[in-house]
Design an enzyme around this catalytic site. Structure first.
Site, PDB file in Angstrom:
ATOM      1  N   GLU A 162      -4.431  -8.059  -4.124  1.00 45.27           N
ATOM      2  CA  GLU A 162      -5.053  -8.347  -2.724  1.00 45.27           C
ATOM      3  C   GLU A 162      -6.676  -8.506  -2.938  1.00 45.27           C
ATOM      4  O   GLU A 162      -7.287  -7.834  -1.939  1.00 45.27           O
ATOM      5  CB  GLU A 162      -4.603  -7.437  -1.728  1.00 45.27           C
ATOM      6  CG  GLU A 162      -3.376  -7.223  -1.410  1.00 45.27           C
ATOM      7  CD  GLU A 162      -3.082  -6.265  -0.490  1.00 45.27           C
ATOM      8  OE1 GLU A 162      -3.821  -5.653   0.224  1.00 45.27           O
ATOM      9  OE2 GLU A 162      -1.740  -6.092   0.001  1.00 45.27           O
ATOM     10  N   ASN A 204      -1.622 -10.336  -7.731  1.00 44.36           N
ATOM     11  CA  ASN A 204      -0.354 -10.160  -6.451  1.00 44.36           C
ATOM     12  C   ASN A 204      -1.259 -10.179  -5.097  1.00 44.36           C
ATOM     13  O   ASN A 204      -2.294  -9.747  -5.244  1.00 44.36           O
ATOM     14  CB  ASN A 204       0.348  -8.954  -6.784  1.00 44.36           C
ATOM     15  CG  ASN A 204       1.202  -8.620  -5.780  1.00 44.36           C
ATOM     16  OD1 ASN A 204       2.345  -9.360  -5.938  1.00 44.36           O
ATOM     17  ND2 ASN A 204       1.502  -7.633  -4.945  1.00 44.36           N
ATOM     18  N   HIS A 241       5.445 -11.047   2.828  1.00 46.63           N
ATOM     19  CA  HIS A 241       5.859 -10.232   4.053  1.00 46.63           C
ATOM     20  C   HIS A 241       5.726 -11.179   5.273  1.00 46.63           C
ATOM     21  O   HIS A 241       4.486 -11.686   5.666  1.00 46.63           O
ATOM     22  CB  HIS A 241       4.676  -9.060   4.139  1.00 46.63           C
ATOM     23  CG  HIS A 241       4.838  -8.107   3.092  1.00 46.63           C
ATOM     24  ND1 HIS A 241       5.956  -7.186   2.977  1.00 46.63           N
ATOM     25  CD2 HIS A 241       3.946  -7.834   2.376  1.00 46.63           C
ATOM     26  CE1 HIS A 241       5.614  -6.608   1.893  1.00 46.63           C
ATOM     27  NE2 HIS A 241       4.364  -6.687   1.470  1.00 46.63           N
ATOM     28  N   GLU A 270       7.256  -8.888  -2.668  1.00 46.43           N
ATOM     29  CA  GLU A 270       7.688  -7.600  -1.857  1.00 46.43           C
ATOM     30  C   GLU A 270       8.158  -8.164  -0.502  1.00 46.43           C
ATOM     31  O   GLU A 270       7.749  -8.242   0.411  1.00 46.43           O
ATOM     32  CB  GLU A 270       6.083  -7.064  -1.451  1.00 46.43           C
ATOM     33  CG  GLU A 270       5.255  -6.508  -2.660  1.00 46.43           C
ATOM     34  CD  GLU A 270       4.074  -6.099  -2.303  1.00 46.43           C
ATOM     35  OE1 GLU A 270       3.826  -5.823  -1.026  1.00 46.43           O
ATOM     36  OE2 GLU A 270       2.963  -5.947  -3.117  1.00 46.43           O
ATOM     37  N   ASP A 272       9.882  -9.315   2.517  1.00 46.25           N
ATOM     38  CA  ASP A 272      10.601  -8.639   3.827  1.00 46.25           C
ATOM     39  C   ASP A 272      10.318  -9.480   4.928  1.00 46.25           C
ATOM     40  O   ASP A 272       9.098 -10.283   4.886  1.00 46.25           O
ATOM     41  CB  ASP A 272      10.314  -7.141   4.286  1.00 46.25           C
ATOM     42  CG  ASP A 272       8.768  -7.117   4.239  1.00 46.25           C
ATOM     43  OD1 ASP A 272       7.809  -8.158   4.367  1.00 46.25           O
ATOM     44  OD2 ASP A 272       8.478  -5.846   4.238  1.00 46.25           O
TER      45      ASP A 272
HETATM   46  C1  XIL Z   1       2.988  -0.366   1.499  1.00 51.81           C
HETATM   47  C2  XIL Z   1       4.178   0.888   1.105  1.00 51.81           C
HETATM   48  O1  XIL Z   1       5.303   0.213   1.651  1.00 51.81           O
HETATM   49  C3  XIL Z   1       3.619   2.007   2.349  1.00 51.81           C
HETATM   50  O2  XIL Z   1       4.850   2.803   2.223  1.00 51.81           O
HETATM   51  C4  XIL Z   1       2.345   2.354   2.199  1.00 51.81           C
HETATM   52  O3  XIL Z   1       2.109   3.291   3.331  1.00 51.81           O
HETATM   53  C5  XIL Z   1       1.401   1.556   2.263  1.00 51.81           C
HETATM   54  O4  XIL Z   1       1.556   0.244   1.506  1.00 51.81           O
HETATM   55  N1  XIL Z   1       1.019  -4.752   0.151  1.00 51.81           N
HETATM   56  C6  XIL Z   1       1.311  -4.096  -1.030  1.00 51.81           C
HETATM   57  C7  XIL Z   1       2.026  -2.918  -0.885  1.00 51.81           C
HETATM   58  O5  XIL Z   1       1.061  -4.381  -2.323  1.00 51.81           O
HETATM   59  O6  XIL Z   1       1.673  -1.846  -1.971  1.00 51.81           O
HETATM   60  C8  XIL Z   1       2.169  -2.460   0.468  1.00 51.81           C
HETATM   61  O7  XIL Z   1       3.065  -1.075   0.253  1.00 51.81           O
HETATM   62  C9  XIL Z   1       2.468  -3.322   1.209  1.00 51.81           C
HETATM   63  C10 XIL Z   1       1.439  -4.347   1.341  1.00 51.81           C
END
Ligand code: XIL
Length: 444
Positions: A162, A204, A241, A270, A272
């Site tokens: 990020e 990422n 996400h 990641e 969802d």
């Molecule tokens: C999130 C986790 O799922 C949570 O449990 C935590 O509180 C915050 O981080 N981007 C990422 C992940 O790269 O590491 C994040 O994970 C979600 C967004």
């Protein structure tokens, strides 16, 4: 070649002939291999993995570990390998929870994605208060120590997470790490390569899914620059996400393909998608199809197992409900993984010949971000009727070398020869669905 362009609404209105299937040849060839019954096994058929984020605190929950064992072959620690977890005090490392996850995975033959070595977020307090060359040194020490500790055990590391700003600037995110100098990212990659030469090294990020967005373009240019200067980068992770305000873009496949064309693997890291039912299932299907259509898209990881395990459980964004039951989204993902659709699948499908009948063979044509071409070759007769069926929400918008008619849904096209031989073609707007059309042939 005669091109008959039709608007989508016109296609939907044409209601003439419902294709008669009685006596039609049956489609036989389809996926590269037989249907598998778990996500991991289905993904493995095309050499891909299917992973999930795992939380150490849930490893005592047998429903959770049962689904984990059965369905997934790649594991990411949801929080346990982040900087605050692994280096809570400067130069004092703590791997207890991370090791629990890594050992659980590896004992079952699953691989591990490391997440994440350098990030502006979830830094330990001591690091949050640091700036300048002291921070640069501390960051590089962290990368070196953690990647060395796990050397040989990690399939891919998210080396930097990020680092770009949202919105239209295309700029780097203003963080304490960025303020150590613009070369902090490549310095982190070089340190990671030296520490674990066997791990793939990924950049990422999120909001990098839509090809036309400034952030996507900015990350693309960085990767292009790294490749041209020999900075060791092997892969790009797309967090993915999604929700209604940030839906799966229709050009997702284009984004993944363009990054892959730079000579890196791409991974969905990641995933969802907030929502429920068929709407959610369709979006999951689109993401899976986009990955399957890119040969360098090596795998998909969802960000948790059950909805109740999610960091955004209010959005019920995962593949299993709170009780561990498979959702519609699960089935749609499994079906796409099993379909073999994509560049590693077959390039043609044929209908089986009836005795004295005909065979129609479908082959992939050109692809664009929003549409693709298909070609059909008929053997066995010059007097054929071929039925082409596309999947909702796909629409055939153009045809050539045939006289087409449609059923009332616009999904079933009946094609007859128009004097141009035994090959015809058509263009499909995919509208997020990359499933191949099916074809069958009968003698007129
Ligand atoms: C999130 C986790 O799922 C949570 O449990 C935590 O509180 C915050 O981080 N981007 C990422 C992940 O790269 O590491 C994040 O994970 C979600 C967004």
């Amino acid at each position: 070649m005669k091109l008959t362009a039709k608007s989508v609404s016109r296609v939907a209105l044409v209601s003439t002939l419902v294709a008669a299937t009685a006596g039609a040849a049956v489609l036989v060839a389809a996926p590269a291999s037989g249907a598998a019954s778990t996500l991991a096994a289905a993904a493995q058929q095309s050499g891909r993995y299917f992973g999930t984020a795992v939380a150490a605190g849930r490893l005592g929950d047998s429903t959770y570990t049962g689904i984990l064992s059965r369905e997934f072959d790649m594991v990411t620690a949801e929080n346990e390998m982040k900087m605050d977890a692994t280096e809570p005090n400067q130069n004092q490392f703590s791997y207890g929870n991370a090791d629990r996850i890594v050992n659980h995975a590896r004992n079952q033959g699953k691989r591990v994605r490391g997440h994440a070595l350098a990030w502006h977020s979830q830094q330990p307090g001591w690091m949050q208060r640091m700036e300048g060359s002291a921070l640069r040194q501390a960051m590089l020490n962290h990368v070196t120590k953690v990647a060395s500790y796990y050397r040989g055990k990690i399939y891919a590391w998210d080396v930097v997470n990020e680092a770009f700003e949202d919105g239209s600037s295309g700029a780097r995110r203003n963080s304490n790490l960025q303020r150590t100098g613009n070369d902090w990212i490549e310095a982190a990659f070089r340190a990671a390569r030296a520490a674990d030469p066997g791990a793939k090294l990924c950049y990422n990020d999120y909001n990098t899914d839509n090809w036309s967005h400034a952030k996507t373009q900015a990350v693309y240019r960085m990767v292009q620059d790294f490749k041209s200067r020999g900075v060791p980068i092997d892969c790009v992770g797309f967090q993915a996400h999604f929700n209604s305000g940030n839906p799966v873009p229709s050009n997702y496949h284009t984004t993944l393909q363009n990054f892959a064309n730079l000579g890196v693997d791409v991974q969905i890291t990641e995933l969802d998608i907030e929502g429920s039912g068929s709407t959610q299932a369709q979006q999951y299907q689109g993401v899976t199809q986009a990955c399957m259509a890119v040969s360098r898209c090596t795998g998909i990881t969802v960000w948790g197992i059950r909805d109740s395990d999610s960091w955004r459980s209010y959005g019920t964004p995962l593949l299993f409900d709170n009780y561990g039951n498979k959702k519609a989204a699960y089935t749609s993902v499994l079906n796409v993984l099993n379909s073999g659709t994509g560049s590693t699948g077959p390039t043609t499908t044929s209908s089986s010949p009836n005795p004295g009948g005909c065979t129609a063979t479908y082959s992939e044509g050109e692809k664009w971000s929003d549409r693709f071409n298909g070609n059909v070759t008929v053997t066995g007769t010059n007097n054929w009727i071929v039925t082409v069926t596309v999947s909702t929400p796909q629409k055939i918008i153009a045809t050539w070398n045939t006289s087409p008619s449609w059923d009332s849904t616009g999904n079933v096209m009946t094609a007859r020869p128009n004097g141009n031989g035994n090959t015809f073609g058509f263009t499909v707007m995919h509208n997020g669905n990359w499933t191949w059309p099916t074809v069958s042939c009968r003698v007129a």
